[in-house]
Each structure stands twice: as C-alpha cells, then as structure tokens.
Write an enzyme that holds these catalytic residues in place. Structure first.
Site, mmCIF file in Angstrom:
data_model
loop_
_atom_site.group_PDB
_atom_site.id
_atom_site.type_symbol
_atom_site.label_atom_id
_atom_site.label_comp_id
_atom_site.label_asym_id
_atom_site.label_seq_id
_atom_site.Cartn_x
_atom_site.Cartn_y
_atom_site.Cartn_z
ATOM 1 N N ALA A 1 -2.895 -4.810 4.464
ATOM 2 C CA ALA A 1 -2.136 -5.875 3.820
ATOM 3 C C ALA A 1 -1.407 -6.755 4.826
ATOM 4 O O ALA A 1 -1.204 -7.944 4.582
ATOM 5 C CB ALA A 1 -1.130 -5.270 2.835
ATOM 6 N N THR A 2 -1.023 -6.202 5.960
ATOM 7 C CA THR A 2 -0.333 -7.008 6.972
ATOM 8 C C THR A 2 -1.224 -8.153 7.432
ATOM 9 O O THR A 2 -0.783 -9.306 7.529
ATOM 10 C CB THR A 2 0.097 -6.136 8.160
ATOM 11 O OG1 THR A 2 1.097 -5.211 7.728
ATOM 12 C CG2 THR A 2 0.672 -6.990 9.286
ATOM 13 N N ASN B 1 8.931 -2.681 -2.257
ATOM 14 C CA ASN B 1 8.554 -1.416 -1.625
ATOM 15 C C ASN B 1 9.736 -0.492 -1.375
ATOM 16 O O ASN B 1 9.555 0.719 -1.245
ATOM 17 C CB ASN B 1 7.833 -1.678 -0.295
ATOM 18 C CG ASN B 1 8.699 -2.403 0.724
ATOM 19 O OD1 ASN B 1 9.305 -3.432 0.419
ATOM 20 N ND2 ASN B 1 8.764 -1.890 1.932
ATOM 21 N N GLN C 1 2.462 -2.659 -3.626
ATOM 22 C CA GLN C 1 3.040 -1.532 -4.360
ATOM 23 C C GLN C 1 2.686 -1.545 -5.850
ATOM 24 O O GLN C 1 2.802 -0.519 -6.519
ATOM 25 C CB GLN C 1 4.567 -1.540 -4.205
ATOM 26 C CG GLN C 1 5.052 -1.380 -2.774
ATOM 27 C CD GLN C 1 4.844 0.026 -2.230
ATOM 28 O OE1 GLN C 1 4.699 0.985 -2.974
ATOM 29 N NE2 GLN C 1 4.849 0.157 -0.900
ATOM 30 N N SER D 1 -3.451 -3.184 -0.327
ATOM 31 C CA SER D 1 -3.734 -2.198 0.711
ATOM 32 C C SER D 1 -4.296 -0.937 0.084
ATOM 33 O O SER D 1 -3.800 -0.474 -0.949
ATOM 34 C CB SER D 1 -2.445 -1.862 1.476
ATOM 35 O OG SER D 1 -2.677 -0.891 2.467
ATOM 36 N N HIS E 1 -4.339 2.259 1.243
ATOM 37 C CA HIS E 1 -3.644 3.543 1.383
ATOM 38 C C HIS E 1 -2.429 3.674 0.467
ATOM 39 O O HIS E 1 -1.818 4.739 0.394
ATOM 40 C CB HIS E 1 -3.274 3.814 2.846
ATOM 41 C CG HIS E 1 -2.096 3.049 3.364
ATOM 42 N ND1 HIS E 1 -0.856 3.619 3.509
ATOM 43 C CD2 HIS E 1 -1.976 1.792 3.815
ATOM 44 C CE1 HIS E 1 -0.017 2.739 4.022
ATOM 45 N NE2 HIS E 1 -0.675 1.605 4.213
ATOM 46 N N THR F 1 -16.644 -6.396 12.207
ATOM 47 C CA THR F 1 -17.576 -5.489 11.549
ATOM 48 C C THR F 1 -16.836 -4.623 10.542
ATOM 49 O O THR F 1 -15.875 -3.943 10.887
ATOM 50 C CB THR F 1 -18.276 -4.590 12.583
ATOM 51 O OG1 THR F 1 -18.966 -5.414 13.519
ATOM 52 C CG2 THR F 1 -19.266 -3.650 11.911
ATOM 53 N N CYS G 1 8.027 1.034 7.786
ATOM 54 C CA CYS G 1 7.776 0.005 8.795
ATOM 55 C C CYS G 1 9.024 -0.307 9.617
ATOM 56 O O CYS G 1 8.922 -0.801 10.738
ATOM 57 C CB CYS G 1 7.274 -1.263 8.118
ATOM 58 S SG CYS G 1 5.788 -1.003 7.143
#
Length: 362
Positions: free
Chosen positions: A68-69, A141, A169, A186, A188, A224, A306
């Site tokens: 997501a970053t 978050n 989130q 994201s 994860h 890739t 983070c």
C-alpha cells in the site's frame, strides 16, 4: 503467544499459503514471458487480480504493487494540483504529501475532532475548485474510526478533484463507498502475504507510472510480478468476500467481550462508527513500556508499527486532542478471524490486572 496486533499485520490464511506454495516450489516461470510456462503463471496472476478486484465492485483497473505504501505514493505523486488530506492519515500519505509540499505543491491538512472524525463543513470549505486530490483513510489504522468517505468523496467530486481512499484497514471489512477514483490496499492486512498490495484506478483516470522500466503491469507499472504473492493475495481477497458476514459477527462478539473486561479504561476515538476489531484504549498514568515488558507473551501495541521506533507519541492520538502523557498511556488491541474468544479474554484480563497493579504501586 496471544496475537492481538491485527492492525500491524494479520496471520496468513492457510488457504492463501496453500495457493502460494506451488508457485514457490514447483513453478518458477516469469508471468511476463510468452512461453507456455509463462502464460500459465500469467493466468494465475489474472485469476488473483479478478478476486482482488471483486471487492471494489464493478469497473476500474487493479494494478499490483509492492504494498500500500507504493500504491499511495503512486497516487499522490502522479496526480496534479493542490492536495487536501487529514491529520490522522498514515505516514505513507502524510510524509508523501510533505515531500510534495517541499517541491512546491500546495498541501492542506485538515484537523479532526476529539472523536477522530473530520468535519464535513470544514472539508467543504477547504476543497475548492482547482483542488487536485483529496486523500483520506476509510478505517483509521490506530483508532479504528470510520471516516465519512462517501460524503467526502462527493465533496471532492463536486470540486473537480480526484479522491484517493486508503482502504488498507477497511478492505473486505467495510463497504468502500462510491465515487472514489483511487483506492490503495494491502494483502497482509487481509490474511494475505506481505510484499504485495494494489492500487485500484477508476476507468477514465490516468496516472503516469511511478516506476519505470518494462511496463509489465497494468497501468504501466514496471517490475516482475510474483505469481506466488499474487495467488496468496487473490485467495485472501476471495476469503474476505466469502467470510465477510461470519468474520464481522466474530469480531463484534470479541469486541463486546474485550470492552466488558476493560472497566475504567477510556476508548480513544468514536465508538461508532468504528471497525470493532480495533480497540485503542487508555488508562491515565499507565506505563505502556512496562506493561508490554511484563506481558511478553501477548502481542499488542502502543500504536502504529510503522512509527514504533520513532520515540514520538502517536500523531493520531495527538490529533484527537490527547496530551502527550495520555497518548503514551494508550494501547491498541487488534483481533480478528483467527482470534479465539478464550485467549482474548485471558489476555485482556492479564492486561487489566497488570495495569491495576501499576496503579496500586504508584
């Protein structure tokens, strides 16, 4: 170990692991190669893309990213004009906006109230014709509050601005409102693998690439792709769709149980609207570092992973008006699909007992 840090990352779904394994162990072809093995890998990527896209509704394009970053950086850096965002956004938004401001781009950061929610009239005054981008998080978050994204996106649309939603989130848990132009997610955070995310872009919206090279991915992103990561992400997204109702009921039950055991604690931010798998609570005078040291077999946090090494108190908690000492006496407890009620209750009881012992000893 009792894991209560679902906002930092979620446990990998067994089904996602199983979907990834063949692409890690048996198949190694580049999905961008034209031979049979490459086309087989490409097919797996496209199946995953369809599953990820299904949670956005109809239309648009999904571009896989490293997370997501990257997706947020891409959306912010490759749009034009003044930016309007919120004081409680993730660092991936606020720091990127600060970098744009350093390059001369106008950035307005709107405040939030003590409940963590933005005021729509304040937003309407700030989002004027000529604004290029409005960026806001669906589910915070750190404190779990749900912003009025639908109304904010409407304001942005009326002003002719693009609207970027950080749905990391909320993706798969909270309905993503219409009128978003760009959405970052994201894997994860939905029981998928780390190292992959996506940017959804509405039909008719053009973004220049952030990464240049082969232009392998849709929308011109270069690099890739990993069929294994894509397969894990796609399976996790499919499970979020299939288990949405069951997961929501389980989380609501866990939240009720946790709050019943946190007598005397204060919930930071609005209790509604909130994603109930995120409890950010405080007890004034609590020594959080000592609490965490005493409960090494319980994984919870003092805020965003983070920012955990910065030494600063949470910018989100300060933005809702907490003093530094109050912010530092707050903890975040996150739970979800794989959290068992008995383990949650036992961990909460230990947290509460340890906090009470600190109070008595003070």
């Amino acid at each position: 170990m009792t894991y209560l840090d679902y906002q930092a990352t979620t446990p990998l779904a067994p089904e996602a692991f199983d979907a990834m394994l063949p692409w890690l162990r048996d198949h190694h072809a580049n999905p961008h190669s034209p031979h049979v093995a490459g086309r087989k890998a490409k097919a797996a990527v496209e199946v995953a893309r369809d599953h990820v896209a299904s949670l956005f509704g109809t239309g648009g394009h999904v571009a896989f990213t490293s997370g997501a970053t990257e997706a947020l950086n891409w959306a912010i850096q490759r749009t034009d004009g003044p930016i309007v965002t919120l004081a409680t956004e993730h660092a991936a938004v606020l720091d990127t906006c600060a970098a744009m401001a350093a390059q001369g781009r106008s950035v307005t950061v709107l405040p939030v109230g003590p409940d963590g929610l933005m005021d729509l009239e304040t937003a309407r005054a700030a989002i004027e014709p000529g604004t290029g981008l409005v960026a806001a998080m669906l589910v915070n978050n750190e404190i779990g509050v749900i912003q009025p994204i639908a109304a904010l996106a409407e304001i942005a649309k009326a002003a002719g601005a693009l609207f970027l939603c950080d749905a990391v989130q909320g993706y798969g848990r909270v309905q993503i409102p219409p009128h978003c132009d760009l959405i970052a997610v994201s894997a994860h955070k939905i029981h998928g693998p780390k190292g992959i995310g996506a940017l959804w872009v509405r039909d008719g919206v053009y973004l220049a690439p952030l990464l240049y090279g082969g232009g392998q991915e849709t929308l011109g992103r270069s690099g890739t792709l990993s069929p294994a990561l894509c397969a894990g992400f796609g399976t996790a997204a499919r499970l979020m769709a299939e288990r949405r109702v069951a997961d929501a009921a389980h989380v609501a039950d866990l939240s009720r149980r946790a709050l019943d055991r946190l007598e005397g604690w204060i919930v930071n931010g609005a209790q509604e609207p909130r994603y109930h798998g995120n409890l950010n609570v405080r007890r004034d005078g609590l020594d959080v570092a000592r609490l965490m040291s005493s409960l090494r077999d319980v994984a919870f946090s003092a805020g965003s992973a983070c920012a955990s090494g910065s030494g600063r108190s949470s910018h989100v908690l300060r933005a809702i008006g907490l003093r530094d000492a109050q912010a530092r006496s707050s903890i975040r407890i996150g739970f979800g699909r794989y959290t068992q009620a008995d383990e949650l209750c036992a961990a909460i009881d230990r947290i509460a007992a340890m906090a009470e012992s600190q109070r008595i000893a003070a």
